[in-house]
Design an enzyme around this catalytic site. Structure first.
Site, PDB file in Angstrom:
ATOM      1  N   ASP A 116      -6.189   2.577  -3.198  1.00 32.71           N
ATOM      2  CA  ASP A 116      -7.353   2.418  -2.290  1.00 32.71           C
ATOM      3  C   ASP A 116      -7.485   3.549  -1.454  1.00 32.71           C
ATOM      4  O   ASP A 116      -8.495   3.874  -0.685  1.00 32.71           O
ATOM      5  CB  ASP A 116      -7.390   1.152  -1.386  1.00 32.71           C
ATOM      6  CG  ASP A 116      -5.969   1.123  -0.642  1.00 32.71           C
ATOM      7  OD1 ASP A 116      -5.290   1.799  -0.726  1.00 32.71           O
ATOM      8  OD2 ASP A 116      -6.042   0.351   0.288  1.00 32.71           O
ATOM      9  N   ASP A 120      -2.514   6.850  -3.200  1.00 36.53           N
ATOM     10  CA  ASP A 120      -1.563   6.083  -2.770  1.00 36.53           C
ATOM     11  C   ASP A 120      -1.120   4.823  -3.601  1.00 36.53           C
ATOM     12  O   ASP A 120      -1.529   4.990  -4.971  1.00 36.53           O
ATOM     13  CB  ASP A 120      -1.819   5.552  -1.291  1.00 36.53           C
ATOM     14  CG  ASP A 120      -2.861   4.423  -1.301  1.00 36.53           C
ATOM     15  OD1 ASP A 120      -3.372   4.344  -2.563  1.00 36.53           O
ATOM     16  OD2 ASP A 120      -2.997   3.734  -0.266  1.00 36.53           O
ATOM     17  N   ASP A 133      -1.276   1.931  -4.055  1.00 39.01           N
ATOM     18  CA  ASP A 133      -2.063   0.562  -4.720  1.00 39.01           C
ATOM     19  C   ASP A 133      -3.644   1.242  -4.933  1.00 39.01           C
ATOM     20  O   ASP A 133      -4.548   0.462  -5.074  1.00 39.01           O
ATOM     21  CB  ASP A 133      -2.182  -0.664  -3.718  1.00 39.01           C
ATOM     22  CG  ASP A 133      -2.987  -0.194  -2.434  1.00 39.01           C
ATOM     23  OD1 ASP A 133      -2.949   0.989  -1.980  1.00 39.01           O
ATOM     24  OD2 ASP A 133      -3.350  -1.047  -1.513  1.00 39.01           O
ATOM     25  N   SER A 154       1.054  -1.158  -0.168  1.00 39.11           N
ATOM     26  CA  SER A 154      -0.184  -0.118  -0.129  1.00 39.11           C
ATOM     27  C   SER A 154       0.876   1.292  -0.157  1.00 39.11           C
ATOM     28  O   SER A 154       1.643   1.703  -0.877  1.00 39.11           O
ATOM     29  CB  SER A 154      -1.116  -0.097   1.096  1.00 39.11           C
ATOM     30  OG  SER A 154      -1.998   0.904   1.063  1.00 39.11           O
TER      31      SER A 154
END
Length: 442
Positions: free
Chosen positions: A237, A233, A235, A96
Protein backbone atom coordinates in the site's frame (compact mmCIF):
# COMPACT_ATOMS: atom_id res chain seq x y z
CA UNK A 1 -6.64 -10.40 24.74
CA UNK A 2 -4.43 -7.32 24.97
CA UNK A 3 -6.42 -4.11 24.63
CA UNK A 4 -3.41 -2.25 23.26
CA UNK A 5 -3.41 -4.22 19.99
CA UNK A 6 -6.31 -2.04 18.87
CA UNK A 7 -4.56 0.94 17.28
CA UNK A 8 -5.74 4.16 15.62
CA UNK A 9 -5.96 2.60 12.14
CA UNK A 10 -5.93 -1.17 12.62
CA UNK A 11 -5.22 -4.12 14.92
CA UNK A 12 -1.53 -4.88 15.33
CA UNK A 13 0.84 -6.64 17.74
CA UNK A 14 3.77 -9.03 18.17
CA UNK A 15 2.89 -12.64 17.32
CA UNK A 16 2.17 -14.69 19.40
CA UNK A 17 2.88 -12.72 22.58
CA UNK A 18 0.39 -9.90 21.93
CA UNK A 19 -1.70 -11.37 19.12
CA UNK A 20 -2.33 -15.10 18.72
CA UNK A 21 -4.69 -17.64 17.15
CA UNK A 22 -7.22 -17.43 19.98
CA UNK A 23 -7.33 -13.65 19.57
CA UNK A 24 -7.81 -14.07 15.82
CA UNK A 25 -10.83 -16.30 16.38
CA UNK A 26 -12.45 -13.81 18.77
CA UNK A 27 -11.66 -10.92 16.42
CA UNK A 28 -13.26 -12.92 13.59
CA UNK A 29 -16.42 -13.35 15.66
CA UNK A 30 -16.38 -9.65 16.53
CA UNK A 31 -15.91 -8.49 12.93
CA UNK A 32 -18.71 -10.79 11.77
CA UNK A 33 -21.05 -9.39 14.41
CA UNK A 34 -20.07 -5.79 13.63
CA UNK A 35 -20.91 -6.05 9.92
CA UNK A 36 -24.47 -6.73 8.73
CA UNK A 37 -23.20 -8.31 5.52
CA UNK A 38 -23.46 -12.07 4.99
CA UNK A 39 -19.97 -12.39 3.45
CA UNK A 40 -16.52 -11.05 4.39
CA UNK A 41 -13.48 -10.95 2.11
CA UNK A 42 -10.19 -12.05 3.67
CA UNK A 43 -6.66 -11.79 2.29
CA UNK A 44 -3.24 -12.08 3.90
CA UNK A 45 0.42 -11.20 3.46
CA UNK A 46 3.46 -13.48 3.37
CA UNK A 47 4.37 -13.54 7.08
CA UNK A 48 4.60 -17.09 8.49
CA UNK A 49 2.05 -16.14 11.16
CA UNK A 50 -0.52 -15.01 8.57
CA UNK A 51 -1.75 -18.53 7.75
CA UNK A 52 -2.53 -19.60 11.35
CA UNK A 53 -4.13 -16.22 12.01
CA UNK A 54 -6.20 -16.59 8.83
CA UNK A 55 -7.40 -20.07 9.78
CA UNK A 56 -8.63 -18.85 13.15
CA UNK A 57 -10.06 -15.56 11.90
CA UNK A 58 -11.92 -17.52 9.21
CA UNK A 59 -13.29 -19.97 11.80
CA UNK A 60 -14.52 -17.07 13.92
CA UNK A 61 -16.35 -15.56 10.96
CA UNK A 62 -18.02 -18.77 9.76
CA UNK A 63 -18.96 -19.76 13.33
CA UNK A 64 -20.93 -16.51 13.35
CA UNK A 65 -22.97 -17.69 10.38
CA UNK A 66 -21.17 -15.49 7.84
CA UNK A 67 -19.39 -16.68 4.71
CA UNK A 68 -15.72 -16.02 3.94
CA UNK A 69 -14.43 -15.13 0.47
CA UNK A 70 -10.78 -16.19 0.73
CA UNK A 71 -8.64 -14.32 -1.82
CA UNK A 72 -5.43 -15.73 -0.38
CA UNK A 73 -1.95 -14.23 -0.52
CA UNK A 74 -2.43 -10.70 -1.89
CA UNK A 75 -1.61 -7.05 -1.32
CA UNK A 76 -3.66 -4.72 0.86
CA UNK A 77 -4.76 -2.61 -2.14
CA UNK A 78 -6.10 -5.81 -3.74
CA UNK A 79 -8.39 -6.34 -0.76
CA UNK A 80 -9.63 -2.76 -1.16
CA UNK A 81 -10.17 -3.35 -4.88
CA UNK A 82 -12.13 -6.58 -4.31
CA UNK A 83 -14.24 -4.86 -1.64
CA UNK A 84 -14.95 -2.13 -4.18
CA UNK A 85 -16.09 -4.43 -6.98
CA UNK A 86 -18.05 -6.89 -4.81
CA UNK A 87 -19.59 -4.61 -2.19
CA UNK A 88 -18.58 -6.88 0.72
CA UNK A 89 -16.41 -5.73 3.66
CA UNK A 90 -12.89 -7.10 3.92
CA UNK A 91 -10.00 -7.93 6.23
CA UNK A 92 -6.31 -7.94 5.31
CA UNK A 93 -4.03 -9.91 7.62
CA UNK A 94 -0.80 -7.91 7.68
CA UNK A 95 1.49 -5.77 9.78
CA UNK A 96 2.38 -3.76 6.68
CA UNK A 97 5.90 -2.31 7.04
CA UNK A 98 6.57 -3.65 10.57
CA UNK A 99 9.23 -6.34 11.21
CA UNK A 100 8.37 -10.03 10.76
CA UNK A 101 7.55 -10.52 14.46
CA UNK A 102 4.41 -8.39 14.05
CA UNK A 103 1.08 -9.14 12.46
CA UNK A 104 -2.39 -7.67 12.51
CA UNK A 105 -5.69 -6.95 10.77
CA UNK A 106 -6.68 -4.05 8.52
CA UNK A 107 -10.46 -3.89 8.33
CA UNK A 108 -12.24 -2.28 5.37
CA UNK A 109 -15.95 -1.49 5.20
CA UNK A 110 -18.06 -2.28 2.14
CA UNK A 111 -17.74 1.40 1.18
CA UNK A 112 -13.96 0.77 0.93
CA UNK A 113 -13.31 3.02 3.93
CA UNK A 114 -10.85 1.92 6.63
CA UNK A 115 -12.38 0.92 9.95
CA UNK A 116 -10.15 2.94 12.27
CA UNK A 117 -10.63 3.39 16.01
CA UNK A 118 -12.90 6.42 15.52
CA UNK A 119 -14.87 4.73 12.76
CA UNK A 120 -15.91 1.35 14.18
CA UNK A 121 -12.75 -0.33 15.43
CA UNK A 122 -13.58 0.72 18.99
CA UNK A 123 -16.90 -1.13 18.68
CA UNK A 124 -15.11 -4.22 17.37
CA UNK A 125 -12.67 -4.00 20.30
CA UNK A 126 -15.52 -3.83 22.80
CA UNK A 127 -17.19 -6.86 21.23
CA UNK A 128 -13.89 -8.77 21.37
CA UNK A 129 -13.11 -7.84 24.98
CA UNK A 130 -16.64 -8.76 26.07
CA UNK A 131 -16.36 -12.10 24.24
CA UNK A 132 -20.09 -12.91 24.24
CA UNK A 133 -21.48 -13.66 20.79
CA UNK A 134 -24.84 -14.61 19.35
CA UNK A 135 -25.31 -18.24 18.34
CA UNK A 136 -25.89 -18.55 14.62
CA UNK A 137 -25.60 -21.17 11.89
CA UNK A 138 -22.37 -22.17 10.19
CA UNK A 139 -21.06 -20.14 7.28
CA UNK A 140 -18.98 -21.46 4.41
CA UNK A 141 -15.65 -20.63 2.77
CA UNK A 142 -15.14 -20.01 -0.94
CA UNK A 143 -11.92 -19.18 -2.73
CA UNK A 144 -11.63 -16.27 -5.14
CA UNK A 145 -8.95 -15.16 -7.60
CA UNK A 146 -9.12 -11.50 -8.61
CA UNK A 147 -5.61 -10.99 -9.98
CA UNK A 148 -6.72 -10.75 -13.62
CA UNK A 149 -9.34 -8.11 -12.82
CA UNK A 150 -6.94 -6.08 -10.70
CA UNK A 151 -4.18 -6.18 -13.31
CA UNK A 152 -6.68 -5.17 -16.03
CA UNK A 153 -7.63 -2.18 -13.90
CA UNK A 154 -3.98 -1.20 -13.44
CA UNK A 155 -3.27 -1.62 -17.17
CA UNK A 156 -6.23 0.63 -18.01
CA UNK A 157 -4.32 3.47 -16.31
CA UNK A 158 -1.11 2.96 -18.32
CA UNK A 159 -0.06 5.53 -20.88
CA UNK A 160 3.72 5.13 -21.33
CA UNK A 161 5.29 7.31 -24.03
CA UNK A 162 8.96 6.26 -23.93
CA UNK A 163 10.88 3.21 -22.76
CA UNK A 164 12.45 3.56 -19.31
CA UNK A 165 15.19 1.74 -17.45
CA UNK A 166 14.31 1.28 -13.78
CA UNK A 167 14.99 -0.78 -10.65
CA UNK A 168 12.11 -2.27 -8.65
CA UNK A 169 12.66 -3.48 -5.08
CA UNK A 170 9.76 -5.56 -3.72
CA UNK A 171 11.33 -5.92 -0.25
CA UNK A 172 10.33 -9.65 -0.29
CA UNK A 173 6.70 -8.59 0.14
CA UNK A 174 3.63 -9.70 -1.80
CA UNK A 175 3.70 -7.08 -4.60
CA UNK A 176 5.47 -9.41 -7.13
CA UNK A 177 2.19 -11.36 -7.37
CA UNK A 178 0.78 -8.27 -9.09
CA UNK A 179 3.97 -6.80 -10.56
CA UNK A 180 4.99 -9.91 -12.51
CA UNK A 181 1.59 -10.00 -14.22
CA UNK A 182 1.67 -6.26 -14.91
CA UNK A 183 5.30 -5.80 -15.98
CA UNK A 184 5.13 -8.27 -18.85
CA UNK A 185 2.62 -5.89 -20.43
CA UNK A 186 4.75 -2.75 -20.04
CA UNK A 187 7.55 -1.61 -22.41
CA UNK A 188 10.22 -1.31 -19.71
CA UNK A 189 13.78 -2.35 -19.05
CA UNK A 190 13.81 -3.20 -15.38
CA UNK A 191 15.88 -4.95 -12.78
CA UNK A 192 14.12 -6.95 -10.06
CA UNK A 193 15.38 -6.79 -6.48
CA UNK A 194 13.99 -9.00 -3.69
CA UNK A 195 11.10 -10.42 -5.75
CA UNK A 196 11.25 -13.70 -3.82
CA UNK A 197 8.21 -13.55 -1.57
CA UNK A 198 9.42 -14.29 1.96
CA UNK A 199 7.54 -13.05 5.02
CA UNK A 200 10.66 -13.49 7.13
CA UNK A 201 12.04 -10.47 5.23
CA UNK A 202 15.62 -11.82 5.17
CA UNK A 203 17.30 -8.59 4.01
CA UNK A 204 15.60 -6.08 6.31
CA UNK A 205 12.13 -5.09 7.59
CA UNK A 206 9.75 -4.20 4.74
CA UNK A 207 9.77 -0.48 5.52
CA UNK A 208 10.94 1.68 2.60
CA UNK A 209 11.04 4.83 4.73
CA UNK A 210 13.99 3.57 6.77
CA UNK A 211 17.12 4.80 5.02
CA UNK A 212 19.19 1.70 5.85
CA UNK A 213 16.65 -0.43 3.96
CA UNK A 214 17.30 1.56 0.78
CA UNK A 215 21.05 0.93 0.63
CA UNK A 216 20.82 -2.03 -1.77
CA UNK A 217 18.67 -0.30 -4.38
CA UNK A 218 20.61 2.95 -3.97
CA UNK A 219 23.92 1.19 -4.65
CA UNK A 220 22.51 -0.59 -7.70
CA UNK A 221 21.23 2.67 -9.17
CA UNK A 222 24.51 4.48 -8.50
CA UNK A 223 26.42 1.76 -10.34
CA UNK A 224 24.07 1.61 -13.32
CA UNK A 225 22.43 3.92 -15.81
CA UNK A 226 18.87 3.91 -14.51
CA UNK A 227 16.10 6.49 -14.78
CA UNK A 228 14.81 5.81 -11.26
CA UNK A 229 14.00 3.16 -8.69
CA UNK A 230 10.86 2.29 -6.75
CA UNK A 231 10.41 0.31 -3.52
CA UNK A 232 7.23 -1.23 -2.11
CA UNK A 233 6.47 -2.08 1.49
CA UNK A 234 5.43 -5.54 2.68
CA UNK A 235 1.75 -5.33 1.78
CA UNK A 236 2.01 -2.98 -1.20
CA UNK A 237 0.00 0.00 0.00
CA UNK A 238 3.06 2.27 0.08
CA UNK A 239 5.90 3.04 -2.28
CA UNK A 240 8.90 5.35 -2.37
CA UNK A 241 10.96 6.57 -5.32
CA UNK A 242 14.73 6.86 -5.74
CA UNK A 243 16.28 9.24 -8.26
CA UNK A 244 18.98 8.41 -10.83
CA UNK A 245 21.68 9.28 -8.27
CA UNK A 246 20.39 6.76 -5.72
CA UNK A 247 18.80 9.44 -3.51
CA UNK A 248 15.39 9.09 -1.86
CA UNK A 249 12.83 11.58 -3.15
CA UNK A 250 10.61 12.83 -0.33
CA UNK A 251 7.28 10.99 -0.82
CA UNK A 252 5.17 14.13 -0.44
CA UNK A 253 6.84 15.60 -3.55
CA UNK A 254 5.64 12.61 -5.59
CA UNK A 255 2.08 13.86 -5.03
CA UNK A 256 2.94 16.92 -7.13
CA UNK A 257 4.25 14.77 -9.99
CA UNK A 258 1.16 12.55 -9.85
CA UNK A 259 -0.97 15.70 -9.98
CA UNK A 260 0.83 16.69 -13.18
CA UNK A 261 -0.04 13.34 -14.78
CA UNK A 262 -3.64 13.10 -13.52
CA UNK A 263 -5.97 15.91 -14.60
CA UNK A 264 -6.50 17.81 -11.32
CA UNK A 265 -7.92 21.03 -12.78
CA UNK A 266 -10.94 21.98 -10.69
CA UNK A 267 -10.46 18.85 -8.54
CA UNK A 268 -9.67 18.42 -4.86
CA UNK A 269 -6.25 16.97 -4.08
CA UNK A 270 -5.60 15.84 -0.51
CA UNK A 271 -2.29 16.36 1.26
CA UNK A 272 -1.49 15.56 4.89
CA UNK A 273 -0.46 18.17 7.44
CA UNK A 274 3.24 17.38 6.92
CA UNK A 275 3.25 18.00 3.16
CA UNK A 276 5.60 20.60 1.70
CA UNK A 277 4.31 24.01 0.63
CA UNK A 278 5.98 23.23 -2.69
CA UNK A 279 3.36 20.52 -3.31
CA UNK A 280 0.51 22.80 -2.20
CA UNK A 281 1.68 25.53 -4.56
CA UNK A 282 2.10 23.11 -7.46
CA UNK A 283 -1.46 21.81 -7.08
CA UNK A 284 -2.77 25.39 -7.21
CA UNK A 285 -0.59 26.09 -10.26
CA UNK A 286 -2.18 23.09 -11.99
CA UNK A 287 -5.66 24.43 -11.26
CA UNK A 288 -6.36 21.93 -8.48
CA UNK A 289 -7.81 22.57 -5.04
CA UNK A 290 -5.42 21.35 -2.31
CA UNK A 291 -6.96 20.30 0.99
CA UNK A 292 -5.15 19.24 4.14
CA UNK A 293 -6.15 16.11 6.04
CA UNK A 294 -5.08 14.30 9.21
CA UNK A 295 -2.32 11.71 8.86
CA UNK A 296 -3.53 8.14 8.35
CA UNK A 297 -5.52 6.13 5.81
CA UNK A 298 -8.62 6.00 8.02
CA UNK A 299 -8.89 9.78 7.67
CA UNK A 300 -7.54 10.21 4.14
CA UNK A 301 -9.93 7.79 2.45
CA UNK A 302 -12.96 9.34 4.16
CA UNK A 303 -11.97 12.89 3.34
CA UNK A 304 -11.14 12.10 -0.29
CA UNK A 305 -14.49 10.36 -0.74
CA UNK A 306 -16.40 13.15 1.00
CA UNK A 307 -14.86 15.73 -1.33
CA UNK A 308 -14.92 13.38 -4.34
CA UNK A 309 -11.27 14.27 -4.73
CA UNK A 310 -9.23 12.80 -7.55
CA UNK A 311 -5.93 12.23 -5.71
CA UNK A 312 -4.38 12.22 -2.26
CA UNK A 313 -0.82 11.85 -0.97
CA UNK A 314 0.97 11.45 2.33
CA UNK A 315 4.54 11.94 3.49
CA UNK A 316 4.55 8.24 4.46
CA UNK A 317 4.26 7.15 0.80
CA UNK A 318 0.53 6.43 0.67
CA UNK A 319 -1.23 7.66 -2.47
CA UNK A 320 -5.02 7.61 -2.82
CA UNK A 321 -7.05 7.59 -6.02
CA UNK A 322 -10.69 8.18 -6.85
CA UNK A 323 -10.36 5.52 -9.55
CA UNK A 324 -9.35 3.03 -6.82
CA UNK A 325 -12.50 3.60 -4.73
CA UNK A 326 -10.60 6.38 -2.87
CA UNK A 327 -8.16 3.78 -1.50
CA UNK A 328 -4.36 3.79 -1.61
CA UNK A 329 -2.23 1.66 -3.90
CA UNK A 330 1.55 1.70 -4.22
CA UNK A 331 1.45 -0.01 -7.62
CA UNK A 332 -1.17 2.39 -9.04
CA UNK A 333 1.01 5.31 -7.90
CA UNK A 334 3.93 3.63 -9.69
CA UNK A 335 1.84 3.31 -12.87
CA UNK A 336 0.89 6.99 -12.87
CA UNK A 337 4.48 8.03 -12.19
CA UNK A 338 5.65 5.83 -15.09
CA UNK A 339 3.21 7.68 -17.35
CA UNK A 340 4.47 11.07 -16.19
CA UNK A 341 8.19 10.34 -16.28
CA UNK A 342 8.09 8.48 -19.61
CA UNK A 343 6.79 11.66 -21.22
CA UNK A 344 9.52 13.98 -19.89
CA UNK A 345 12.46 11.56 -19.61
CA UNK A 346 14.07 12.63 -22.87
CA UNK A 347 14.55 16.16 -21.59
CA UNK A 348 15.14 15.92 -17.82
CA UNK A 349 16.46 13.56 -15.19
CA UNK A 350 14.51 12.78 -12.05
CA UNK A 351 16.78 14.86 -9.80
CA UNK A 352 16.29 17.85 -12.10
CA UNK A 353 12.50 17.87 -11.87
CA UNK A 354 12.78 17.54 -8.08
CA UNK A 355 15.17 20.49 -7.94
CA UNK A 356 12.86 22.61 -10.08
CA UNK A 357 9.88 21.83 -7.82
CA UNK A 358 11.61 22.45 -4.50
CA UNK A 359 11.66 26.01 -3.23
CA UNK A 360 11.48 25.22 0.47
CA UNK A 361 14.04 23.58 2.73
CA UNK A 362 12.76 20.91 5.12
CA UNK A 363 13.97 19.02 8.18
CA UNK A 364 12.00 15.95 7.20
CA UNK A 365 10.12 14.30 10.04
CA UNK A 366 12.10 14.28 13.31
CA UNK A 367 11.03 11.88 16.09
CA UNK A 368 11.32 12.51 19.83
CA UNK A 369 10.79 9.89 22.54
CA UNK A 370 9.00 11.62 25.42
CA UNK A 371 6.26 11.00 27.97
CA UNK A 372 5.31 14.68 28.07
CA UNK A 373 3.81 15.12 24.63
CA UNK A 374 0.84 17.26 25.63
CA UNK A 375 2.91 19.58 27.82
CA UNK A 376 5.44 20.07 25.03
CA UNK A 377 2.80 20.84 22.40
CA UNK A 378 1.17 23.39 24.69
CA UNK A 379 4.49 25.09 25.44
CA UNK A 380 5.37 25.22 21.72
CA UNK A 381 1.97 26.78 21.05
CA UNK A 382 2.57 29.46 23.68
CA UNK A 383 5.93 30.33 22.16
CA UNK A 384 4.60 30.72 18.60
CA UNK A 385 1.08 32.02 19.18
CA UNK A 386 1.60 34.95 16.78
CA UNK A 387 1.45 32.62 13.76
CA UNK A 388 -1.56 31.15 11.94
CA UNK A 389 -2.58 28.19 14.08
CA UNK A 390 -4.31 24.97 13.01
CA UNK A 391 -5.09 21.96 15.21
CA UNK A 392 -6.34 19.68 12.44
CA UNK A 393 -3.68 17.13 13.38
CA UNK A 394 -1.44 18.06 16.27
CA UNK A 395 -0.30 21.67 16.03
CA UNK A 396 0.53 23.46 12.78
CA UNK A 397 1.73 27.07 12.93
CA UNK A 398 2.42 29.01 9.73
CA UNK A 399 4.35 32.19 9.01
CA UNK A 400 5.05 33.92 5.73
CA UNK A 401 8.42 32.29 5.13
CA UNK A 402 8.31 29.20 7.34
CA UNK A 403 5.96 26.77 9.10
CA UNK A 404 6.01 23.67 11.28
CA UNK A 405 3.84 20.80 12.48
CA UNK A 406 4.26 18.94 15.75
CA UNK A 407 2.01 16.00 16.57
CA UNK A 408 1.71 12.82 18.57
CA UNK A 409 2.23 9.60 16.63
CA UNK A 410 -0.89 7.44 16.30
CA UNK A 411 1.13 4.24 16.00
CA UNK A 412 4.25 4.71 18.17
CA UNK A 413 5.20 6.41 21.49
CA UNK A 414 6.71 9.39 19.69
CA UNK A 415 6.34 13.11 19.17
CA UNK A 416 6.92 14.04 15.52
CA UNK A 417 8.18 17.40 14.24
CA UNK A 418 8.61 18.77 10.74
CA UNK A 419 9.84 22.28 9.94
CA UNK A 420 10.01 23.94 6.52
CA UNK A 421 11.39 27.35 5.51
CA UNK A 422 12.32 29.40 2.47
CA UNK A 423 16.03 29.25 3.28
CA UNK A 424 18.34 27.10 5.37
CA UNK A 425 19.24 29.88 7.79
CA UNK A 426 15.62 30.34 8.87
CA UNK A 427 15.10 26.57 8.90
CA UNK A 428 18.03 25.93 11.24
CA UNK A 429 17.19 28.86 13.49
CA UNK A 430 13.52 27.90 13.97
CA UNK A 431 14.23 24.19 14.27
CA UNK A 432 16.71 24.82 17.09
CA UNK A 433 14.20 27.01 18.91
CA UNK A 434 11.57 24.27 18.84
CA UNK A 435 14.10 21.56 19.76
CA UNK A 436 15.17 23.64 22.76
CA UNK A 437 11.59 23.64 24.05
CA UNK A 438 11.23 19.89 23.53
CA UNK A 439 14.56 19.08 25.17
CA UNK A 440 13.68 21.23 28.18
CA UNK A 441 11.02 18.66 29.09
CA UNK A 442 13.51 15.80 28.73
Amino acid sequence: MEKNIFKAYDIRGIYPDELNEKDAYVIGRSIAEYFDDDKIIVGYDARPSSIPLFENLKDGIIDSGKDVLNIGLVTTPMVSFVVGITGYPGVMITASHNPKEYNGFKIIGKDVLSIGFEFGLKDIMELALKGVFKKKGKGKVEDGDFFDEYVRFLKSNLNIKNRLKIVIDAFNGSTPLVLERLLKEIPLDFLRLNFDIDGNYPKHPPNPLQKDNLKEISDVIKNGDYDFGVCFDGDGDRCVFIDENGELVSPDLITAFLAREIDVKGEYVLVDVRTSRDVWNEIIKLGGKPKRVQVGHAYARRKLKKLNGVLGGELAGHYYFRSMFYADSGILAFVHFLNYFSEICGNKRFSEIVKELKRYHSTGEINFHTEKKDEIIEEVRNNFKDGDISELDGLTIEYENWWFNIRKSNTEPLLRLIVEAEDEKILNEKTELIKKIINFFG
